[in-house]
Design a protein around this motif. Structure first.
Motif, PDB file in Angstrom:
ATOM      1  N   TRP A  36     -88.669 -18.844  23.539  1.00 48.75           N
ATOM      2  CA  TRP A  36     -88.443 -18.706  24.971  1.00 48.75           C
ATOM      3  C   TRP A  36     -89.719 -19.120  25.700  1.00 48.75           C
ATOM      4  N   PHE A  37     -89.539 -19.898  26.736  1.00 47.03           N
ATOM      5  CA  PHE A  37     -90.602 -20.267  27.655  1.00 47.03           C
ATOM      6  C   PHE A  37     -90.153 -19.865  29.055  1.00 47.03           C
ATOM      7  N   ASN A  52     -89.123 -17.336  13.691  1.00 46.87           N
ATOM      8  CA  ASN A  52     -88.770 -18.323  12.693  1.00 46.87           C
ATOM      9  C   ASN A  52     -87.273 -18.292  12.420  1.00 46.87           C
ATOM     10  N   TRP A  53     -86.814 -19.077  11.470  1.00 47.93           N
ATOM     11  CA  TRP A  53     -85.387 -19.262  11.249  1.00 47.93           C
ATOM     12  C   TRP A  53     -84.677 -17.962  10.876  1.00 47.93           C
ATOM     13  N   SER A  54     -85.380 -17.077  10.198  1.00 50.71           N
ATOM     14  CA  SER A  54     -84.735 -15.844   9.759  1.00 50.71           C
ATOM     15  C   SER A  54     -84.928 -14.698  10.741  1.00 50.71           C
ATOM     16  N   GLY A  55     -85.878 -14.848  11.647  1.00 53.16           N
ATOM     17  CA  GLY A  55     -86.191 -13.773  12.576  1.00 53.16           C
ATOM     18  C   GLY A  55     -87.220 -12.796  12.056  1.00 53.16           C
ATOM     19  N   GLU A  56     -87.711 -13.020  10.857  1.00 58.73           N
ATOM     20  CA  GLU A  56     -88.679 -12.090  10.263  1.00 58.73           C
ATOM     21  C   GLU A  56     -90.081 -12.272  10.826  1.00 58.73           C
ATOM     22  N   LEU A  57     -90.363 -13.447  11.319  1.00 58.10           N
ATOM     23  CA  LEU A  57     -91.692 -13.754  11.853  1.00 58.10           C
ATOM     24  C   LEU A  57     -91.574 -14.033  13.342  1.00 58.10           C
ATOM     25  N   THR A  58     -92.391 -13.377  14.124  1.00 56.94           N
ATOM     26  CA  THR A  58     -92.333 -13.531  15.571  1.00 56.94           C
ATOM     27  C   THR A  58     -93.722 -13.753  16.146  1.00 56.94           C
ATOM     28  N   ALA A  59     -93.755 -14.280  17.354  1.00 52.24           N
ATOM     29  CA  ALA A  59     -95.006 -14.476  18.084  1.00 52.24           C
ATOM     30  C   ALA A  59     -94.730 -14.230  19.558  1.00 52.24           C
ATOM     31  N   TYR A  60     -95.725 -13.671  20.247  1.00 56.82           N
ATOM     32  CA  TYR A  60     -95.565 -13.334  21.656  1.00 56.82           C
ATOM     33  C   TYR A  60     -96.790 -13.754  22.457  1.00 56.82           C
ATOM     34  N   ALA A  61     -96.546 -14.106  23.701  1.00 55.62           N
ATOM     35  CA  ALA A  61     -97.653 -14.295  24.627  1.00 55.62           C
ATOM     36  C   ALA A  61     -98.256 -12.937  24.949  1.00 55.62           C
ATOM     37  N   ASP A  62     -99.542 -12.929  25.188  1.00 56.17           N
ATOM     38  CA  ASP A  62    -100.212 -11.671  25.497  1.00 56.17           C
ATOM     39  C   ASP A  62     -99.628 -11.003  26.736  1.00 56.17           C
ATOM     40  N   SER A  63     -99.161 -11.806  27.672  1.00 50.75           N
ATOM     41  CA  SER A  63     -98.662 -11.266  28.937  1.00 50.75           C
ATOM     42  C   SER A  63     -97.383 -10.449  28.782  1.00 50.75           C
ATOM     43  N   VAL A  64     -96.667 -10.623  27.675  1.00 46.15           N
ATOM     44  CA  VAL A  64     -95.398  -9.909  27.493  1.00 46.15           C
ATOM     45  C   VAL A  64     -95.403  -9.013  26.260  1.00 46.15           C
ATOM     46  N   LYS A  65     -96.452  -9.098  25.481  1.00 43.34           N
ATOM     47  CA  LYS A  65     -96.505  -8.342  24.235  1.00 43.34           C
ATOM     48  C   LYS A  65     -96.390  -6.847  24.504  1.00 43.34           C
ATOM     49  N   GLY A  66     -95.573  -6.178  23.728  1.00 44.00           N
ATOM     50  CA  GLY A  66     -95.390  -4.739  23.876  1.00 44.00           C
ATOM     51  C   GLY A  66     -94.232  -4.336  24.767  1.00 44.00           C
ATOM     52  N   ARG A  67     -93.713  -5.260  25.561  1.00 45.26           N
ATOM     53  CA  ARG A  67     -92.580  -4.915  26.429  1.00 45.26           C
ATOM     54  C   ARG A  67     -91.454  -5.930  26.309  1.00 45.26           C
ATOM     55  N   CYS A  96     -84.811 -21.473  26.779  1.00 46.46           N
ATOM     56  CA  CYS A  96     -84.907 -21.358  25.332  1.00 46.46           C
ATOM     57  C   CYS A  96     -85.100 -22.751  24.746  1.00 46.46           C
ATOM     58  N   ALA A  97     -85.706 -22.778  23.571  1.00 48.47           N
ATOM     59  CA  ALA A  97     -86.034 -24.028  22.914  1.00 48.47           C
ATOM     60  C   ALA A  97     -85.826 -23.887  21.410  1.00 48.47           C
ATOM     61  N   ALA A  98     -85.525 -25.002  20.777  1.00 49.59           N
ATOM     62  CA  ALA A  98     -85.351 -25.046  19.323  1.00 49.59           C
ATOM     63  C   ALA A  98     -86.334 -26.027  18.720  1.00 49.59           C
ATOM     64  N   GLY A  99     -86.890 -25.666  17.600  1.00 51.09           N
ATOM     65  CA  GLY A  99     -87.856 -26.539  16.931  1.00 51.09           C
ATOM     66  C   GLY A  99     -87.985 -26.170  15.477  1.00 51.09           C
ATOM     67  N   PHE A 100     -89.140 -26.521  14.890  1.00 47.57           N
ATOM     68  CA  PHE A 100     -89.311 -26.333  13.455  1.00 47.57           C
ATOM     69  C   PHE A 100     -90.546 -25.535  13.080  1.00 47.57           C
ATOM     70  N   VAL A 101     -91.424 -25.305  14.034  1.00 45.07           N
ATOM     71  CA  VAL A 101     -92.633 -24.538  13.760  1.00 45.07           C
ATOM     72  C   VAL A 101     -92.698 -23.388  14.741  1.00 45.07           C
ATOM     73  N   TYR A 102     -92.459 -22.178  14.275  1.00 43.23           N
ATOM     74  CA  TYR A 102     -92.276 -21.090  15.225  1.00 43.23           C
ATOM     75  C   TYR A 102     -93.568 -20.687  15.928  1.00 43.23           C
ATOM     76  N   ARG A 103     -94.724 -20.911  15.295  1.00 37.98           N
ATOM     77  CA  ARG A 103     -95.966 -20.370  15.856  1.00 37.98           C
ATOM     78  C   ARG A 103     -96.559 -21.225  16.977  1.00 37.98           C
ATOM     79  N   THR A 104     -96.057 -22.424  17.165  1.00 40.36           N
ATOM     80  CA  THR A 104     -96.672 -23.257  18.180  1.00 40.36           C
ATOM     81  C   THR A 104     -96.236 -22.835  19.579  1.00 40.36           C
ATOM     82  N   GLN A 105     -97.191 -22.823  20.500  1.00 44.07           N
ATOM     83  CA  GLN A 105     -96.920 -22.488  21.892  1.00 44.07           C
ATOM     84  C   GLN A 105     -96.883 -23.731  22.769  1.00 44.07           C
ATOM     85  N   ARG A 106     -97.052 -24.872  22.159  1.00 42.04           N
ATOM     86  CA  ARG A 106     -97.056 -26.122  22.911  1.00 42.04           C
ATOM     87  C   ARG A 106     -95.648 -26.514  23.317  1.00 42.04           C
ATOM     88  N   VAL A 107     -95.486 -26.826  24.580  1.00 40.42           N
ATOM     89  CA  VAL A 107     -94.181 -27.221  25.096  1.00 40.42           C
ATOM     90  C   VAL A 107     -93.674 -28.461  24.359  1.00 40.42           C
TER      91      VAL A 107
END
Length: 123
Positions: A36-37, A52-67, A96-107
């Motif tokens: 999500w952007f 990631n594809w399974s949902g087991e690995l996630t990443a968040y922007a600091d501005s929304v982390k925790g909520r 929302c966006a789809a890609g192949f590398v979950y950790r990248t924050q680059r548009v």
């Protein structure tokens, strides 16, 4: 061809919660990492969360982390963004966006994009 359709945006008050949904069609959903952007008026599109594809690995922007929580249901071809304790600064169009590398924050690293759903938070 992959298509992404967001839903769940709307008007909210500060402190409210919203859940956004994004449905993918045209390919196998579990092939993709999802993200999500958001883009506020006059600002660049910014990363919010990804998984990631399974949902087991996630990443968040600091501005929304925790909520904010990102999740997916591969049986429903859908990714979700649960946003709690909304603030006026969360006002933006959410993509929302789809890609192949979950950790990248680059548009430009994300291949497919939805049309966006507006979230407006009043104080």
């Amino acid at each position: 061809q992959v298509q992404l359709v967001e839903s769940g945006g709307g008007l909210a008050r500060a402190g409210d919660s919203l859940r956004l949904s994004c449905a993918l069609s045209g390919n196998i959903f579990s092939n993709y990492a999802m993200a999500w952007f958001r883009q506020a008026p006059g600002k660049e599109r910014e990363f919010v969360a990804s998984l990631n594809w399974s949902g087991e690995l996630t990443a968040y922007a600091d501005s929304v982390k925790g909520r904010t929580a990102i999740s997916r249901d591969n049986a429903k071809n859908t990714v979700y963004l649960q946003m709690n304790s909304l603030q006026p600064e969360d006002t933006a169009v959410y993509y929302c966006a789809a890609g192949f590398v979950y950790r990248t924050q680059r548009v430009d690293a994300w291949y497919y994009w939805g049309q966006g759903t507006q979230v407006t938070v009043s104080s």
